[in-house]
Design a protein around this motif. Structure first.
Motif, PDB file in Angstrom:
ATOM      1  N   ARG A  56       1.107  -1.136   0.101  1.00 46.66           N
ATOM      2  CA  ARG A  56      -0.325   0.119  -0.070  1.00 46.66           C
ATOM      3  C   ARG A  56       0.925   1.548  -0.424  1.00 46.66           C
ATOM      4  O   ARG A  56       0.591   2.524  -0.483  1.00 46.66           O
ATOM      5  N   VAL A  57       1.654   1.413   0.764  1.00 49.90           N
ATOM      6  CA  VAL A  57       3.112   2.776   0.593  1.00 49.90           C
ATOM      7  C   VAL A  57       4.073   2.293  -0.056  1.00 49.90           C
ATOM      8  O   VAL A  57       4.809   2.726  -0.501  1.00 49.90           O
ATOM      9  N   PHE A  58       3.472   1.175  -1.309  1.00 50.16           N
ATOM     10  CA  PHE A  58       4.904   1.449  -2.314  1.00 50.16           C
ATOM     11  C   PHE A  58       3.959   1.644  -3.527  1.00 50.16           C
ATOM     12  O   PHE A  58       3.165   1.183  -3.350  1.00 50.16           O
ATOM     13  N   LEU A  83      11.892   1.917   5.491  1.00 48.99           N
ATOM     14  CA  LEU A  83      10.158   3.148   4.753  1.00 48.99           C
ATOM     15  C   LEU A  83      11.035   4.151   5.353  1.00 48.99           C
ATOM     16  O   LEU A  83      12.271   4.283   5.436  1.00 48.99           O
ATOM     17  N   ASN A  84      10.687   5.359   4.055  1.00 47.32           N
ATOM     18  CA  ASN A  84      10.818   6.610   4.328  1.00 47.32           C
ATOM     19  C   ASN A  84       9.591   7.158   5.125  1.00 47.32           C
ATOM     20  O   ASN A  84       8.287   6.448   5.575  1.00 47.32           O
ATOM     21  N   SER A  85       9.866   8.258   5.835  1.00 45.89           N
ATOM     22  CA  SER A  85       8.565   8.877   7.230  1.00 45.89           C
ATOM     23  C   SER A  85       7.727   9.034   6.269  1.00 45.89           C
ATOM     24  O   SER A  85       6.605   8.452   6.916  1.00 45.89           O
ATOM     25  N   THR A  86       6.982   9.369   6.006  1.00 54.00           N
ATOM     26  CA  THR A  86       5.595   9.280   4.944  1.00 54.00           C
ATOM     27  C   THR A  86       5.589   7.520   4.798  1.00 54.00           C
ATOM     28  O   THR A  86       4.280   7.493   4.961  1.00 54.00           O
ATOM     29  N   GLN A  87       6.588   7.014   4.312  1.00 53.64           N
ATOM     30  CA  GLN A  87       5.159   5.296   4.828  1.00 53.64           C
ATOM     31  C   GLN A  87       5.420   4.772   5.305  1.00 53.64           C
ATOM     32  O   GLN A  87       4.420   4.594   6.251  1.00 53.64           O
ATOM     33  N   ALA A  88       6.102   5.628   6.558  1.00 56.74           N
ATOM     34  CA  ALA A  88       5.747   5.042   8.180  1.00 56.74           C
ATOM     35  C   ALA A  88       4.793   5.253   8.617  1.00 56.74           C
ATOM     36  O   ALA A  88       4.144   5.286   9.538  1.00 56.74           O
TER      37      ALA A  88
HETATM   38  C1  LIG Z   1       8.332   7.887   0.528  1.00 58.33           C
HETATM   39  O1  LIG Z   1       8.254   7.146  -0.388  1.00 58.33           O
HETATM   40  C2  LIG Z   1       7.326   6.997  -1.600  1.00 58.33           C
HETATM   41  C3  LIG Z   1       6.816   5.677  -2.150  1.00 58.33           C
HETATM   42  O2  LIG Z   1       8.796   6.020  -3.240  1.00 58.33           O
HETATM   43  C4  LIG Z   1       7.362   8.472  -2.148  1.00 58.33           C
HETATM   44  O3  LIG Z   1       6.157   8.653  -3.009  1.00 58.33           O
HETATM   45  C5  LIG Z   1       7.324   9.978  -1.228  1.00 58.33           C
HETATM   46  O4  LIG Z   1       7.888  10.614  -2.031  1.00 58.33           O
HETATM   47  C6  LIG Z   1       8.962   9.395  -0.162  1.00 58.33           C
HETATM   48  N1  LIG Z   1       9.133  10.512   1.149  1.00 58.33           N
HETATM   49  C7  LIG Z   1       9.292  11.159   1.340  1.00 58.33           C
HETATM   50  C8  LIG Z   1       9.549  12.308   2.561  1.00 58.33           C
HETATM   51  O5  LIG Z   1      11.030  10.808   1.008  1.00 58.33           O
END
Ligand SMILES: *[C@@H]1O[C@H](CO)[C@@H](O)[C@H](O)[C@H]1NC(C)=O
Ligand SMILES: *[C@@H]1O[C@H](CO)[C@@H](O)[C@H](O)[C@H]1NC(C)=O
Ligand SMILES: *[C@@H]1O[C@H](CO)[C@@H](O)[C@H](O)[C@H]1NC(C)=O
Ligand SMILES: *[C@@H]1O[C@H](CO)[C@@H](O)[C@H](O)[C@H]1NC(C)=O
Ligand SMILES: *[C@@H]1O[C@H](CO)[C@@H](O)[C@H](O)[C@H]1NC(C)=O
Ligand SMILES: *[C@@H]1O[C@H](CO)[C@@H](O)[C@H](O)[C@H]1NC(C)=O
Length: 797
Positions: A56-58, A83-88
Motif C-alpha cells: 500500500r505504501v509502495f 521505509l521513509n517517514s511518509t511510508q511509516a
Molecule cells: C517515500 O517513498 C514514497 C514511495 O517511494 C514516495 O512517494 C514519497 O515521496 C517518499 N517520501 C519521502 C519523504 O521521501
C-alpha cells in the motif's frame, strides 16, 4: 499522527549511538511494524499479508518485496522494512497496526570497548554447588549476543550430557567458518545469525581479514564470554594468561544446553545490535523452544514506551510462553534513573563486585611504600617514574595534551596521572600514556572506582592522598624510580559484594512503581571463555592467544542470573517466569557496606534498592524460597490496562491463548502498584495508600504459618495486615495488604524499608520503597510522560 512521529524522531536522534548512514534512499530507515498476534495464520499466509500491507505504501510490488527485511510470524505478527517517514506514517494509520517504530542500534553492556585488547582478571562463583552439576540438562538457554566460538572447551560435546531434549525444534545454520556438523553438538544445540537490520543501517559487514564472520561464529568475544558464564561446562584449569585468577571456570548451569542467536556485530570496537534483528531472534528462539533467554544488551535512556522496543515485545511473548527473559540493567551508573530494560515481565540485573581484590605494592626509590590496586601480572623493578606534566602539556593525561616528541620522553616510564587534572578516566589516561610510549600508569583518583580495572597498560589505582605523596617524592628526586610488584590476589577479607560504580541505577524512568533493577549478581572482572584468535585491536598490544578473559559490565552479571534461572527451572519445571523471578528476589541478600562509589574521605555510600534491587542473588536459597509472588499473562494484561492501554489495544498486543482474559474491566482504575510484584514502590505518597500482594506457598510444608516483620521507610509508617498467613493443603495462596502513611512532611526523597515473611526457616524479603511528597514541589508540577504508552501517544496526536 504528525506529533507522534515527530516525538519519535527527536528521541531517536538524541540517543542514536553513531550517525546512521542509510544505504537506501537518503531518508529511509529500518522500521518495525508491529501487528500483534497473528490470528493463528500460518507463517506463509502471515508473510503474504505483510507484503500486501506494505504494498500500500509502495508504487510497485517489487519495491515492497525489496524493502522487507523480516516477516515475524511465529509468536506474533509484524515485519521489519526499510521505509521513509511518509511510508511509516501512513502504515501507522492502518487499522491492524499497533505501532510503527524505528529500529535502533542497541549496545552491548560491557563496561569497555577495550575488552578486545584482552586484559584484566579475576574468577567468579568459586563455591561449588553440586546441584548445578545435577540439574539443568533438560533446560535450553538462548543467548542473544555476538555469537559463539564453538570449539571452546566450555561448549564441548561432554559425555555427561544426555540426548538433546526432544522438545527442541531449533537448528544450527551454516555460515562463514561455521560448519554445523563440527560446531554443534549435545551442548551447543542451536546457532543462528541475523544481519539484515544491521546491514540496512550500517552498511555491509566487513569480513576481510577475519574482522567478522557472516555466521554464528563470534568475533567480538562478548557472546562467547556471556554464553560460558551462563551455561559453560566445567573447565578445570582456566586462568588468565596462564597465571592470574587460575581456577575452575564454569557457567551458572553447566549442564544446560546452549542455543546461540547472533544479533550483535563488530562495529567501532564493540557490538552493535539492531532492533529488527533482535526481534527476529526472539521470534525464532520462541519457536525453537528455548526455556530461558539471556540478553546482555540495551539502549540508554530515554527509554521507549513498552511495545516500541524489540526487547520488551519479545520478552512479553516469551513470558506468555513460560520463557523467562533476563536482561542487563545497563552500564550508565551511578546516576539515578538510568536503568534499562524495565518491563515487569523481564528480569533486570545490576552488577556487583566479588570479594576478590588485587592489592599491588608500590615501592618508591626512597623506600617509601604504599598499596594500590591493580591487575599487574609482572614484577616491574626500578622503573623510571615521572609526573604527568613532563609528558602532557597541561598535565592532564589525555591525547590532545601530548607534548610533541614526548614519545621518547615517556618511553618505558611509569607516569603518575591525577583524575583531577583535566577530569580524565583511568582508561583514558592509560591510553594516552600508551600512545606516549609509557610503560605504565599510577592513577590517583578522588573517588575510588574500584570496578574499572580494565588495564591494557599496567595501571595502579591509588587515592588522592597517596598520589600526592608520590608527587612530592617525584618533585624531590630528579631520578625518581618505582618498583611495582605483581598484584596479589586476596579473597574473602574485602567488603564485597559491592554494587559496581558503572551499574545502572533505578528508579525506572518510565514506570517507577515497578522496582528496577530486580537483583544484582557478579559483574566485575569476570573470567570466562574467549575466542582464542588474537582479537581485532586498535592497539596491537598483545598478540598472545587467550581462551579465557576478564570482562566487566552488567553484560557479565546478566548471564550469571540466566544460568541460575536455568537451574531453578530444571528443579521446578512448573514454575512460571514470574515465580522464578520472585524466588531470586525474595531470597537475595543485602549487604551493609555496599557501594562501589567511595565518597571523599573514604566512606562508602550504602547501596539501596535502586542500586541492587532486592539484593544479591543467592542461587541455593532461590531453589527453596518458601513463598513466591506469582503473576501470569492475565496480571500483565491488567498492568497494561493500568498504564492506560485499552482492551482493544491489549487484545492486539498479546499472543492469543485460549484461557486468557484480555479485558480490563474495572481494572482500568487499578494503579500499577497493584501488580503482584516482589517489591513495593510508592512514588508521590501524599496520603495513606494500601496495596495488595498475594503469595503462593511453594515450600515443603503445606501447612506453613508465616509471620510478617515490617521496617518502615523513614518518614512513613508501614503496616501489614493480616500479620500472619496460614497455609493449608487446600489453600496454597494467601493475600495481605500493606498500608503506608506519610509520617512527616517531605518534598520527595526515596526512603527504603522492607517486608519480611518468615515461617522460622524461610525468609521471604520484599523491598518497600517510598517517596513521600506531602509538600508541594513547585518545580515538578507537570507529570512527565512516565507511564504513557505508544498507543496513548498515537491517541493524543
Ligand atoms: C517515500 O517513498 C514514497 C514511495 O517511494 C514516495 O512517494 C514519497 O515521496 C517518499 N517520501 C519521502 C519523504 O521521501
Ligand atoms: C575492513 O577490514 C579490514 C581489516 O580489518 C580493513 O583493513 C579495511 O580497511 C576494512 N574495510 C572497510 C571498508 O572498513
Ligand atoms: C594448566 O594450564 C597451564 C597453562 O595455562 C599449564 O602449564 C598446566 O600444565 C595446566 N595444568 C593442567 C593440570 O592441565
Ligand atoms: C632502601 O633500602 C635498601 C635495602 O633495604 C637500602 O640498600 C637502600 O640504601 C635504601 N635506600 C634509601 C634511599 O634509603
Ligand atoms: C612536532 O615535531 C615535528 C618535528 O620534530 C614537527 O615537524 C611538527 O611540526 C611538530 N608538530 C607540532 C604540532 O608541533
Ligand atoms: C495527592 O497526589 C495526587 C496525585 O498524585 C493528587 O491528585 C492529589 O490532589 C494529592 N493530594 C493532596 C492532598 O495533595
Amino acid at each position: 499522527m504528525a506529533v507522534f512521529l515527530l516525538l519519535l524522531t527527536v528521541s531517536i536522534l538524541s540517543f542514536t549511538i553513531s550517525p546512521i548512514q542509510s544505504t537506501q534512499e537518503s531518508h529511509s530507515h529500518v522500521h518495525i511494524v508491529y501487528l500483534g498476534h497473528n490470528n493463528g495464520l500460518s507463517p506463509s499466509l502471515t508473510a503474504r499479508s505483510h507484503l500486501q500491507l506494505l504494498s500500500r505504501v509502495f508504487t510497485k510490488p517489487d519495491e515492497a518485496r525489496d524493502a522487507i527485511l523480516y516477516s515475524y510470524s511465529y509468536g506474533f505478527s509484524g515485519f521489519a522494512a526499510v521505509l521513509n517517514s511518509t511510508q511509516a506514517a501512513s502504515l501507522s494509520e492502518a487499522g491492524e497496526v499497533i505501532s510503527v517504530f524505528r529500529s535502533r542500534m542497541l549496545q552491548l553492556h560491557t563496561t569497555r570497548s577495550w575488552d578486545f585488547m584482552g586484559l584484566s582478571l579475576h574468577t567468579q562463583m568459586e563455591q561449588s554447588a553440586e546441584i548445578q552439576l545435577k540439574y539443568g540438562d533438560d533446560v535450553i538457554v538462548g543467548i542473544l549476543d555476538t555469537g559463539v566460538w564453538p570449539e571452546h572447551e566450555s561448549f564441548r560435546n561432554d559425555r555427561h550430557l544426555g540426548d538433546i531434549p526432544s522438545s527442541w525444534r531449533g537448528t544450527c545454520v551454516a555460515g562463514e567458518e561455521f560448519d554445523p556438523a563440527t560446531a554443534c553438538n549435545r551442548k551447543l544445540i542451536g546457532a543462528r545469525y541475523y544481519l539484515a537490520g544491521f546491514e540496512s543501517e550500517i552498511g555491509r559487514l566487513n569480513t576481510s581479514g577475519g574482522a567478522e564472520y557472516r555466521s554464528p561464529r563470534d568475533r567480538v568475544g562478548h557472546g562467547t564470554h556471556t554464553a560460558s558464564t551462563a551455561v559453560g561446562l566445567v573447565a578445570p584449569n582456566a586462568s588468565y594468561f596462564g597465571g592470574l585468577g587460575r581456577g575452575v571456570a564454569r557457567g551458572g548451569a553447566p549442564m544446560a544446553r546452549l542455543a546461540v542467536y547472533k544479533v550483535c556485530w563488530f562495529k567501532d570496537l564493540t557490538g552493535r545490535c539492531s532492533d529488527a534483528d533482535i526481534l527476529a531472534a526472539f521470534d525464532d528462539a520462541l519457536r525453537d523452544g528455548v526455556h530461558v533467554i539471556s540478553a546482555s544488551l540495551g539502549s540508554s535512556p530515554p527509554l521507549m514506551p513498552l511495545f516500541m522496543t524489540s526487547t520488551e515485545i519479545g520478552s512479553f511473548h516469551a513470558m506468555q510462553l513460560e520463557v523467562a527473559t533476563v536482561f542487563s540493567a545497563g552500564n550508565d551508573g551511578p546516576d539515578a534513573a538510568m536503568v534499562q530494560n524495565v518491563s515487569p515481565w523481564g528480569i533486570t540485573v545490576a552488577a556487583s563486585t566479588i570479594d576478590r581484590r588485587f592489592p599491588t605494592k608500590i615501592t618508591l626509590g626512597n623506600n617509601d611504600s604504599l598499596v594500590g590496586e591493580s591487575f599487574n601480572v609482572k614484577d616491574m623493578k626500578m622503573m623510571r617514574l615521572v609526573e604527568s606534566s613532563s609528558v602532557f602539556m597541561d598535565g592532564s593525561c589525555s591525547f590532545d595534551q601530548l607534548i610533541n616528541g614526548s614519545r621518547t620522553g615517556a618511553s618505558g616510564k611509569i607516569v603518575l596521572c591525577f583524575s583531577t587534572m583535566g577530569m580524565v578516566s583511568s582508561v583514558g589516561a592509560a591510553l594516552a600514556v600508551y600512545v606516549a610510549g609509557g610503560a605504565g600508569v599510577i592513577f590517583a583518583d578522588t573517588i575510588s572506582l574500584r570496578s574499572t580495572q580494565d588495564n591494557f597498560l599496567p595501571t595502579v589505582h591509588v587515592d588522592l592522598r597517596q598520589g600526592t605523596r608520590i608527587l612530592d617524592y617525584i618533585r624531590g628526586d630528579r631520578k625518581a624510580t618505582v618498583h611495582i610488584a605483581r598484584s596479589d590476589t586476596i579473597v574473602g577479607n574485602t567488603p564485597a559484594p559491592a554494587v559496581a560504580y558503572f551499574s545502572s541505577r533505578g528508579p525506572s524512568s518510565i514506570s517507577p512503581n515497578i522496582l528496577k533493577p530486580d537483583v544484582t549478581a557478579p559483574g566485575v572482572n569476570i573470567l570466562a571463555a574467549w575466542p582464542p584468535k588474537s582479537s581485532p585491536t586498535v592497539i596491537p598490544l598483545d598478540k598472545r592467544s587467550v581462551s579465557w578473559n576478564f570482562d566487566s559490565g552488567t553484560s557479565m552479571s546478566c548471564p550469571h542470573v540466566s544460568g541460575i534461572v536455568a537451574v531453578v527451572r530444571s528443579v521446578h519445571p512448573t514454575w512460571s517466569p514470574a515465580a522464578i523471578k520472585s524466588a531470586l528476589m525474595t531470597t537475595a541478600y543485602i549487604y551493609d557496606d555496599t557501594s562501589d562509589v567511595m565518597l571523599a574521605g573514604g566512606t562508602l555510600k550504602a547501596a539501596d534498592a535502586f542500586d541492587v534491587g532486592a539484593g544479591h542473588v543467592d542461587p541455593l536459597r532461590a531453589l527453596d524460597p518458601g513463598l513466591v509472588y506469582d503473576v501470569g499473562a492475565r496480571d500483565h494484561v491488567l498492568f497494561l490496562c493500568s498504564i492506560g492501554n485499552t482492551q482493544d489495544q491489549i487484545r492486539q498486543m498479546v499472543l492469543p491463548s485460549p484461557g486468557l482474559d484480555t479485558s480490563c474491566g474495572s481494572a482500568a482504575a487499578t494503579p500499577d502498584v497493584d501488580l503482584n510484584y516482589p517489591a513495593v514502590v510508592l512514588t508521590h505518597l501524599n496520603a495513606t495508600v494500601t496495596v495488595k500482594r498475594t503469595v503462593t506457598n511453594v515450600g515443603p510444608r503445606r501447612d506453613a504459618v508465616y509471620h510478617a516483620t515490617v521496617v518502615s521507610p523513614q518518614g512513613s509508617r508501614a503496616a501489614v495486615w493480616p500479620p500472619a498467613l496460614a497455609f493449608s493443603p487446600h489453600s496454597d495462596k494467601a493475600s495481605y495488604y500493606v498500608t503506608v502513611t506519610p509520617a512527616k512532611p517531605s518534598r520527595g526523597r526515596y526512603d527504603f524499608g522492607e517486608i519480611v515473611w518468615s515461617d522460622g526457616y524461610h525468609r521471604v524479603r520484599t523491598p518497600l520503597v517510598v517517596k513521600v511528597t506531602t509538600l508541594p514541589d513547585k518545580g515538578v508540577a507537570a507529570q512527565s510522560m512516565d507511564t504513557r504508552t505508544a498507543t496513548e501517544l498515537v491517541r493524543d496526536s
